[in-house]
Structures are given as C-alpha cells and as structure tokens.
Design a protein around this motif. Sequence first.
Motif, short mmCIF file in Angstrom:
data_model
loop_
_atom_site.label_atom_id
_atom_site.label_comp_id
_atom_site.label_asym_id
_atom_site.label_seq_id
_atom_site.Cartn_x
_atom_site.Cartn_y
_atom_site.Cartn_z
N SER A 18 35.61 0.37 3.05
CA SER A 18 34.75 0.01 4.17
C SER A 18 34.52 -1.50 4.19
CB SER A 18 33.39 0.72 4.06
OG SER A 18 32.70 0.30 2.90
N GLU A 19 34.37 -2.05 5.38
CA GLU A 19 34.15 -3.50 5.50
C GLU A 19 33.36 -3.79 6.76
OE1 GLU A 19 38.08 -5.19 7.56
OE2 GLU A 19 38.50 -4.27 5.61
N LEU A 20 32.68 -4.92 6.78
CA LEU A 20 31.90 -5.29 7.94
C LEU A 20 32.82 -5.72 9.07
CD1 LEU A 20 29.00 -7.33 6.28
CD2 LEU A 20 28.90 -5.01 7.20
N PRO A 21 32.49 -5.37 10.33
CA PRO A 21 33.38 -5.72 11.45
C PRO A 21 33.25 -7.18 11.83
CG PRO A 21 31.39 -4.64 12.25
CD PRO A 21 31.32 -4.61 10.75
N THR A 22 34.34 -7.73 12.34
CA THR A 22 34.30 -9.12 12.82
C THR A 22 33.71 -9.16 14.23
OG1 THR A 22 36.58 -8.80 13.56
CG2 THR A 22 36.25 -9.88 11.43
N VAL A 23 34.00 -8.12 15.03
CA VAL A 23 33.44 -8.00 16.38
C VAL A 23 32.52 -6.79 16.41
CG1 VAL A 23 33.92 -7.71 18.82
CG2 VAL A 23 35.51 -9.02 17.39
N LYS A 24 31.23 -7.03 16.63
CA LYS A 24 30.26 -5.93 16.62
C LYS A 24 29.94 -5.50 18.05
CE LYS A 24 28.27 -7.84 12.40
NZ LYS A 24 27.10 -8.50 11.77
N PRO A 25 30.09 -4.19 18.35
CA PRO A 25 29.82 -3.72 19.72
C PRO A 25 28.34 -3.87 20.08
CG PRO A 25 30.16 -1.86 18.22
CD PRO A 25 30.51 -3.10 17.46
N ASP A 26 28.08 -4.27 21.31
CA ASP A 26 26.72 -4.43 21.78
C ASP A 26 26.20 -3.08 22.26
OD1 ASP A 26 24.32 -5.15 22.86
OD2 ASP A 26 25.14 -6.48 24.42
N PRO A 27 25.08 -2.57 21.72
CA PRO A 27 24.55 -1.27 22.15
C PRO A 27 24.29 -1.20 23.65
CG PRO A 27 23.45 -2.00 20.14
CD PRO A 27 24.32 -3.15 20.60
N LYS A 28 23.93 -2.34 24.25
CA LYS A 28 23.64 -2.35 25.69
C LYS A 28 24.87 -2.00 26.53
CE LYS A 28 19.86 -5.73 25.45
NZ LYS A 28 19.38 -7.07 25.87
N SER A 29 26.06 -2.22 25.95
CA SER A 29 27.29 -1.92 26.68
C SER A 29 27.46 -0.42 26.92
CB SER A 29 28.51 -2.45 25.92
OG SER A 29 28.65 -1.78 24.67
N ALA A 30 26.73 0.39 26.15
CA ALA A 30 26.83 1.84 26.30
C ALA A 30 26.06 2.35 27.51
CB ALA A 30 26.31 2.53 25.04
N ILE A 31 25.12 1.55 28.00
CA ILE A 31 24.28 1.98 29.13
C ILE A 31 25.03 1.76 30.43
CG2 ILE A 31 22.09 1.62 30.32
CD1 ILE A 31 20.95 0.54 27.69
N THR A 32 25.24 2.83 31.18
CA THR A 32 25.99 2.76 32.44
C THR A 32 25.09 2.59 33.65
OG1 THR A 32 25.96 5.18 32.61
CG2 THR A 32 27.86 4.19 31.51
N ASP A 33 23.81 2.91 33.49
CA ASP A 33 22.86 2.82 34.60
C ASP A 33 21.48 2.53 34.00
OD1 ASP A 33 21.09 3.19 36.68
OD2 ASP A 33 21.83 5.16 37.27
N ILE A 34 21.05 1.28 34.04
CA ILE A 34 19.81 0.88 33.37
C ILE A 34 18.59 1.58 33.96
CG2 ILE A 34 19.54 -1.17 34.83
CD1 ILE A 34 18.50 -0.79 31.12
N ARG A 35 18.55 1.71 35.30
CA ARG A 35 17.41 2.40 35.93
C ARG A 35 17.40 3.88 35.52
NH1 ARG A 35 16.81 5.47 40.46
NH2 ARG A 35 14.72 5.52 41.42
N GLY A 36 18.58 4.49 35.57
CA GLY A 36 18.70 5.90 35.17
C GLY A 36 18.38 6.10 33.70
#
Length: 455
Positions: free
Chosen positions: A235-253
């Motif tokens: 296991s190793e730390l990632p160089t590019v970390k995914p942003d949790p906000k990118s998972a949200i498809t509809d902020i109001r929803g």
Amino acid sequence: MISHIALAQIVAIIIFITMFVLIVMDRFEKHHITLVCGVITLTMVFGVIMNDGDAIIQTLNLHNIFTMHFWYTAGSEGGNNSGINWETIIFIAGMMIMVEGMARVGFFRWLCLKIASLVKYKTVPIFVTFMLMSAILAMFIDSITVILFLAAVTVELARLLKFNPVPMILAEIFCANLGGSATMCGDPPNIIIGTSLGYSFADFITNTGIIAGVCFIVTLVYFYFMFRNELKKNSELPTVKPDPKSAITDIRGFIISTVIFIIAVALLITHSMTHLTVAFIGVFISILTLLTAPKHIVYIIKKVDYKTLLMFIGLFMVIGGLEETGVLEIIAGLISKICGGNIYIAIAIIIWLSAVASAFIDNIPFAATMIPVIKSMSATMNVPIDIFAWTLALGTDIGGSATPIGASANVVGTAVSAKAGHPIGWKRYCTAAAPITCIVITISMLAVFIKARYI
C-alpha cells in the motif's frame, strides 16, 4: 382416509418445501417462484381442499391497509399479522425510493471519499473506518445498497493505493449484516419481526443494538489482526487524491436528500412516541423524496427493486398456507417438546437453527416462517415473546454472514469484487467469515441467556 385439514397441511408443506428448493437452486427469479407458489396455496389449499374463502381473505390481508391502526397506533400491539404483511412491504418500498434519491445525487460515493480523505488515505485507518461506516449505515439503509457503494469505492481506492481490496470488502460485508441486526429497519428480517410483533425502533436498539455493539468491537479486533499485514503490504499514498466533492452530481439534490434522510431517521427513532407506524413513515418519506425531485420521479421509481417486493408478497402467501392449516403450531409444539420447557435450550435451538439455515438459504423467508412458530412457543412455554424475537433476529441477521450466498449483501459484495478482477471463492470467503460468525452467534446467545435470566 385423510381428513381435509390433514390433506391441506400436507399440500401446504409440499408447496413450501418446493418453494425453498427452487429458491436455493437459483434457476428462476425468486419473485416468480414465490408468487406462483403463493397463488397455488390460495387456489389449491384454501380454495379446492379447504373450500375456505375467509382463509383467502385473511391471507391477502388487504382490508388491514384501510384501517386507522395500520397507519397510526399506540405501538403496544401489532396489527393484523396473519397473511401478507403489507406494513413491511410498504415501508421497504418507501425506503428504497429514499435510497435511490440519495444515490442519484452521489451521497454514498461522497461519504466514502470524504472519510478516506479524513484519514489521509492510509489503508489501515480506511479499513477500520469503512467497517464502522458499513455497520452504521446498515442500521438505517438496506445492507445491499450499503455494500454496493462501499465495495465499489473500496475497489477504486485499492487501485489508487495499490492494495488488495478483498480483505476490506469481506469485513464490510460482515459489518453490514451485523449493523443490520441492531435496528428494526436495518435488515428485512427485523422489519418483518418488528411489524409482525409490534416492536419499535427503540425496542430493537436497546436489545439487539446493544448486543450488536459489543459484537462489533470483537469483529473489529478479529478482522484487524486477520488482515493487518495483508493491508499494509504494497500500500502507498496516492500522488493524486480524488476530491470528495467530485462525487456530488447535484448539490441542491444532495442537501435535500441529506435532510430527508435525517427526517427518516428521526421519525424511526421516535415512532413509538408519535404512534406513527413504519408504513406511514415509508409512504411519507417516499412522497417527500419524489416531490423534491420532480424531474427525476420516473428515474427514481424505475430504480426501485420491484422484484424483491413481489417476492415478499408471494412469500407471505405461502407462509399463510402453513399458518392457516396449523402446520406452524405443530412445529412450535415439537420444538417446545424437545426443549422440555427449558428456555435456555429453546434459545440455543432458535439462534443456531436460524444461523445455520440463514447461511445457506435466504433469511427473509426463514424469518417470516419462524415468527408464528416463536409466537406459539411463547404461549406454550409461558415465556415472553421478546426473548425469542431477539434470538430470531440475531440468528437470521448474523448467520447469513458465514457463506457467500447467506445474504444479499454477500452476493453483491463478492460480485463487485469479482467484476473488478478480484474474485472471492467459497474457501477464501468462509475462511474469513465463518469463524467470526460462530464467535458472534455464541456471544449473542450468551447475551440472550443473560436477558432470559432476569425476565
């Protein structure tokens, strides 16, 4: 010459056994099997053999939906518990709609990525927090949905951090089943038990919930020591970390879905005080979900798992055949006779029978079958039904964790892993899950023993 009632009992048993065998063979859709067997029960057992129209009406149980007690009750007693349990079906349908609304806006994916980022993408902390998240989410949301999203995100993180996702998925599956045992809405068997016997969310959380909490600590320690070296390896730390906000498809929803989820949890926790039944809560939450997402109503409704709901309807009809003909009373009498009036032997039989059966067959039909049995046992042995209810809930919910086919969450989790190129065979699965299942069932049995001692 065989009497009409004896013939009806024999035919009802044959239909029931045939249904179970076909479900285990898994060659046909489960809802097709239960619906066909249910219709045969109504026509052959009640219509042709017994010539009893009242039994058909009692089993269909449609009249119960139109009573005030179905929607609003003091909570001290269940409604009409014979035949199709519409309260269970309506509640599950409502929660399915809510969950699909949450999934559409990316709620579950965001939650997984957010937790991973909070522990700085370190494998062992992710392992521990995902086990905890699996258990907590499964207390309120169907374990299938929980594992579907958790396993998918685990596979994604495994690619990013370069570790084997199998240990984490196995632990998540077990914790989802364990967490589901803690509340009334956590697992379908609990919903059936709660609606059939008139229990509230608080009743479950203060009984099976406390036991599940103790068992979770043991489970966490078990899986940590079993898999810690494997998780640290490569296991190793990632160089590019995914942003949790990118998972949200509809902020109001997303915001609206989160609020609706909080409302659902609050209603479930307080329903013994508000006197609102889970059927009312299910309908209210589903309407709220659809009204707040008018453009996506068709999408959400299409995503609902109608096959599972239809399976429930057919299943309850077949169980109604066993109940109306007196077969379940006979089974209860036999178990009571074996126990010799000893409550501890009865508890041991129920929890281990439930656990072993649920490891190989669907725990939903088994739980539905056993409810009238434990009611009869309670009356015969003069033991409070609560003791047998918690025993049955723990046995069916946890026992299914032992094998890859014991619960729907197991099937979904292993399928996601296999699709990602990490197949989990029976040997791999059972080596990890069977020992801890036996440990947790033993702890649960001893806990119920203690409860029984002070009744």
